[in-house]
Design a protein around this motif. Structure first.
Motif, mmCIF file in Angstrom:
data_model
loop_
_atom_site.group_PDB
_atom_site.id
_atom_site.type_symbol
_atom_site.label_atom_id
_atom_site.label_comp_id
_atom_site.label_asym_id
_atom_site.label_seq_id
_atom_site.Cartn_x
_atom_site.Cartn_y
_atom_site.Cartn_z
ATOM 1 N N LYS A 98 -117.773 39.083 -7.253
ATOM 2 C CA LYS A 98 -118.778 40.150 -7.272
ATOM 3 C C LYS A 98 -118.497 41.193 -8.353
ATOM 4 O O LYS A 98 -119.404 41.867 -8.811
ATOM 5 C CB LYS A 98 -118.865 40.831 -5.900
ATOM 6 C CG LYS A 98 -117.656 41.697 -5.583
ATOM 7 C CD LYS A 98 -117.886 42.632 -4.391
ATOM 8 C CE LYS A 98 -116.711 43.584 -4.284
ATOM 9 N NZ LYS A 98 -116.101 43.644 -2.969
ATOM 10 N N ASP A 111 -112.919 34.431 -5.210
ATOM 11 C CA ASP A 111 -113.233 35.015 -3.911
ATOM 12 C C ASP A 111 -114.719 35.306 -3.889
ATOM 13 O O ASP A 111 -115.228 36.008 -4.758
ATOM 14 C CB ASP A 111 -112.425 36.299 -3.700
ATOM 15 C CG ASP A 111 -112.988 37.149 -2.570
ATOM 16 O OD1 ASP A 111 -113.338 36.564 -1.533
ATOM 17 O OD2 ASP A 111 -113.076 38.379 -2.726
ATOM 18 N N SER A 171 -105.818 40.686 -0.635
ATOM 19 C CA SER A 171 -107.174 41.074 -1.048
ATOM 20 C C SER A 171 -107.194 41.945 -2.307
ATOM 21 O O SER A 171 -106.333 41.819 -3.172
ATOM 22 C CB SER A 171 -107.865 41.766 0.139
ATOM 23 O OG SER A 171 -109.224 41.943 -0.130
ATOM 24 N N GLY A 181 -108.155 45.950 -4.214
ATOM 25 C CA GLY A 181 -107.721 47.320 -3.969
ATOM 26 C C GLY A 181 -106.752 47.897 -4.980
ATOM 27 O O GLY A 181 -106.533 49.102 -4.994
ATOM 28 N N GLU A 218 -107.080 38.977 -4.037
ATOM 29 C CA GLU A 218 -108.517 38.873 -4.385
ATOM 30 C C GLU A 218 -108.882 40.051 -5.256
ATOM 31 O O GLU A 218 -109.770 40.839 -4.938
ATOM 32 C CB GLU A 218 -109.391 38.940 -3.115
ATOM 33 C CG GLU A 218 -109.207 37.850 -2.112
ATOM 34 C CD GLU A 218 -109.993 38.119 -0.816
ATOM 35 O OE1 GLU A 218 -110.343 39.269 -0.529
ATOM 36 O OE2 GLU A 218 -110.258 37.141 -0.106
ATOM 37 N N GLY A 222 -110.410 42.261 -8.140
ATOM 38 C CA GLY A 222 -111.598 42.260 -8.995
ATOM 39 C C GLY A 222 -111.412 43.300 -10.083
ATOM 40 O O GLY A 222 -111.225 42.995 -11.263
ATOM 41 N N ARG A 223 -111.414 44.554 -9.654
ATOM 42 C CA ARG A 223 -111.315 45.682 -10.581
ATOM 43 C C ARG A 223 -110.095 45.568 -11.506
ATOM 44 O O ARG A 223 -110.189 45.769 -12.701
ATOM 45 C CB ARG A 223 -111.195 46.970 -9.764
ATOM 46 C CG ARG A 223 -111.468 48.246 -10.527
ATOM 47 C CD ARG A 223 -111.217 49.459 -9.643
ATOM 48 N NE ARG A 223 -111.791 49.364 -8.321
ATOM 49 C CZ ARG A 223 -113.031 49.737 -8.005
ATOM 50 N NH1 ARG A 223 -113.794 50.280 -8.906
ATOM 51 N NH2 ARG A 223 -113.475 49.594 -6.774
ATOM 52 N N HIS A 254 -117.509 45.714 -11.421
ATOM 53 C CA HIS A 254 -118.479 46.524 -10.667
ATOM 54 C C HIS A 254 -119.345 47.348 -11.629
ATOM 55 O O HIS A 254 -119.720 48.476 -11.329
ATOM 56 C CB HIS A 254 -117.759 47.423 -9.646
ATOM 57 C CG HIS A 254 -116.710 46.696 -8.832
ATOM 58 N ND1 HIS A 254 -117.036 45.696 -7.950
ATOM 59 C CD2 HIS A 254 -115.354 46.789 -8.804
ATOM 60 C CE1 HIS A 254 -115.925 45.228 -7.393
ATOM 61 N NE2 HIS A 254 -114.902 45.865 -7.911
HETATM 62 C C1 LIG Z 1 -114.734 43.926 -3.296
HETATM 63 C C2 LIG Z 1 -113.752 43.000 -2.702
HETATM 64 C C3 LIG Z 1 -112.616 42.600 -3.428
HETATM 65 C C4 LIG Z 1 -112.283 43.132 -4.795
HETATM 66 O O1 LIG Z 1 -112.014 44.486 -4.752
HETATM 67 P P1 LIG Z 1 -111.474 45.248 -6.060
HETATM 68 O O2 LIG Z 1 -111.457 46.679 -5.634
HETATM 69 O O3 LIG Z 1 -112.426 44.953 -7.146
HETATM 70 O O4 LIG Z 1 -110.121 44.712 -6.342
HETATM 71 C C5 LIG Z 1 -111.768 41.693 -2.838
HETATM 72 N N1 LIG Z 1 -112.011 41.188 -1.607
HETATM 73 C C6 LIG Z 1 -113.082 41.545 -0.881
HETATM 74 C C7 LIG Z 1 -113.297 40.936 0.444
HETATM 75 C C8 LIG Z 1 -113.984 42.479 -1.401
HETATM 76 O O5 LIG Z 1 -115.026 42.844 -0.666
#
Ligand SMILES: *Cc1c(COP(=O)(O)O)cnc(C)c1O
Length: 423
Positions: free
Chosen positions: A55, A74, A229, A231, A273, A275-276, A371
């Motif tokens: 995402k 993910d 995950s 964060g 997981e 992302g950022r 994002h």
């Molecule tokens: C949004 C999300 C992430 C990624 O979060 P970041 O802050 O981009 O690292 C990972 N796992 C789940 C389930 C999420 O909803």
């Protein structure tokens, strides 16, 4: 720390000859170096795997780069699952950390070998009904409730979050799943977002490892993985220190050796997981100043708007701005930098000191690699921009074209000649 764009003005001038502003630009070199560092920081754990949070930046060209470093995906929706599959993800490469999930998405996930991460105990019969069986490998999302603190700072408020199961529920879920044939278990939690501290992951790991040991002892479950995950955050503001991924990896290792190894769980894999952290700093939004307005405040109007980057409008998020070619000039002009939506919160910056901006100046809005594009929408009939990859050798490639008016009208199936009547 001074924030410097990953692209030069000369290179941007070259790019805009082919692709008009606004667009999101991504830095292949930065993406690669960071992905390699993450892999190295957790190489002490045999099964370590990063599942990139699709995402954040759902672009197959960028996901393909991460795949070279062993990353999976993910996902949390049908189209994200489809994208992971299209990127060549096989069984074991896909984590489905969804919530409020429709039955057909669980079914599709299972059919392509994705790992289902259950958000709730009631999803056990729901998945059984939707998929026809309980998968052998399954994960449960944990929510301890309360406030998540590091020292005295409140990092986030899990007690107020819709995600995950209580501790009592997760024990019960493991017993039910085991009785229904599951044999490999994972646990997952996401307790704080965009943490700019090296302490978040180790603290979360401690909570999860303690839980893993108790689940293993009390239910006999084989804990195949602990999923920490997302964060891990990034320094959006120039006065923040970036996280040190090696310190984070070592911090998690220390907890692993203290808690998991003595309990005989030394073979449990660590999953992430992110992302950022994987993409955020390696993307920027390139936009051009097209209006200046002097009324009760000084305004610079640019050709991008919140549709291209909604974080400032949605969360009041800070995104650093560089006026290209004016890096050495004093920041002595106070501006609101605005987009064109008929919404007064469509501002990329409020009361920001910048060098004097002239019409035609290129502005780089930093840290939009995660994002950013992906949160885009079509309000005011605005169209989504192109995405361009700046390659390591300095060449560039369009990796998603900009939306066109035709795309905007394309969903009026009930009125197929609508667009042709307009042009
Ligand atoms: C949004 C999300 C992430 C990624 O979060 P970041 O802050 O981009 O690292 C990972 N796992 C789940 C389930 C999420 O909803």
């Amino acid at each position: 720390m001074k924030k410097k764009p990953f692209v030069t003005l000369e290179k941007l001038q070259e790019i805009i000859k082919e692709y008009p502003t606004p667009f999101h630009l991504y830095d292949e070199k930065g993406i690669r170096e960071n992905a390699a560092a993450l892999k190295k920081a957790f190489s002490w754990n045999k099964g370590f795997k990063e599942f990139f949070a699709v995402k954040a930046t759902p672009n197959p060209f960028l996901i393909d780069i991460l795949r070279e470093y062993g990353c999976g995906c993910d996902c949390s929706s049908m189209t994200e699952l489809m994208m992971a599959k299209a990127c060549g993800c096989q069984g074991g490469d896909i984590m489905f950390s969804s919530n409020d999930t429709p039955p057909e998405e669980f079914r599709y996930c299972d059919s392509i070998g994705g790992i289902i991460n259950l958000d709730d105990i009631t999803h056990i019969p729901f998945v059984e009904e939707a998929v026809g069986h309980i998968p052998e490998t399954i994960s449960c999302r944990f929510n301890p409730g309360g406030l998540f603190r590091i020292s005295n700072d409140i990092m986030d408020n899990p007690g107020d979050a819709k995600y995950g199961m209580t501790e009592e529920q997760i024990f019960k879920a493991f017993r039910i799943l085991k009785a229904k044939g599951a044999s490999k278990f994972g646990i997952h939690a996401f307790l704080a977002s965009n943490t700019v501290t090296n302490d978040y992951y180790p603290m979360l790991a401690r909570i999860m490892f303690d839980l893993a040991v108790r689940l293993h002892r009390e239910t006999g479950a084989d804990i195949a993985f602990v999923n920490l995950s997302g964060g891990i955050g990034i320094p959006y503001s120039p006065d923040q220190e970036p996280n040190d991924i090696y310190a984070i990896g070592e911090g998690v290792r220390k907890e692993f050796e203290e808690v998991m190894v003595p309990a005989g769980l030394e073979n449990t894999a660590i999953y992430t997981e992110l992302g950022r952290f994987m993409m955020g700093p390696y993307g920027c939004l390139v936009t051009k100043a097209i209006h200046e307005k002097h009324t009760h405040k000084e305004y610079i109007g640019v050709d991008a708007c919140a549709v291209n980057l909604m974080r400032p409008a949605m969360y009041g998020a800070y995104h650093h701005i560089t006026v290209m070619g004016k890096e050495k000039e004093p920041c002595d002009h106070l501006y609101d930098v605005t987009g064109s939506l008929c919404e007064n919160n469509d501002k990329f910056a409020i009361d920001r000191y910048l060098p004097e901006v002239e019409m035609g100046d290129l502005l780089v809005i930093h840290d939009t690699g995660a994002h950013g594009f992906s949160m885009g929408y079509n309000y005011n009939g605005k169209l989504k921009s192109a995405e361009i990859l700046l390659k390591e050798d300095g060449s560039f490639k369009m990796i998603r074209r900009a939306e066109t008016e035709k795309d905007y009208f394309a969903t009026f199936d009930c009125f197929p000649e609508l667009y042709s009547k307009l042009v």
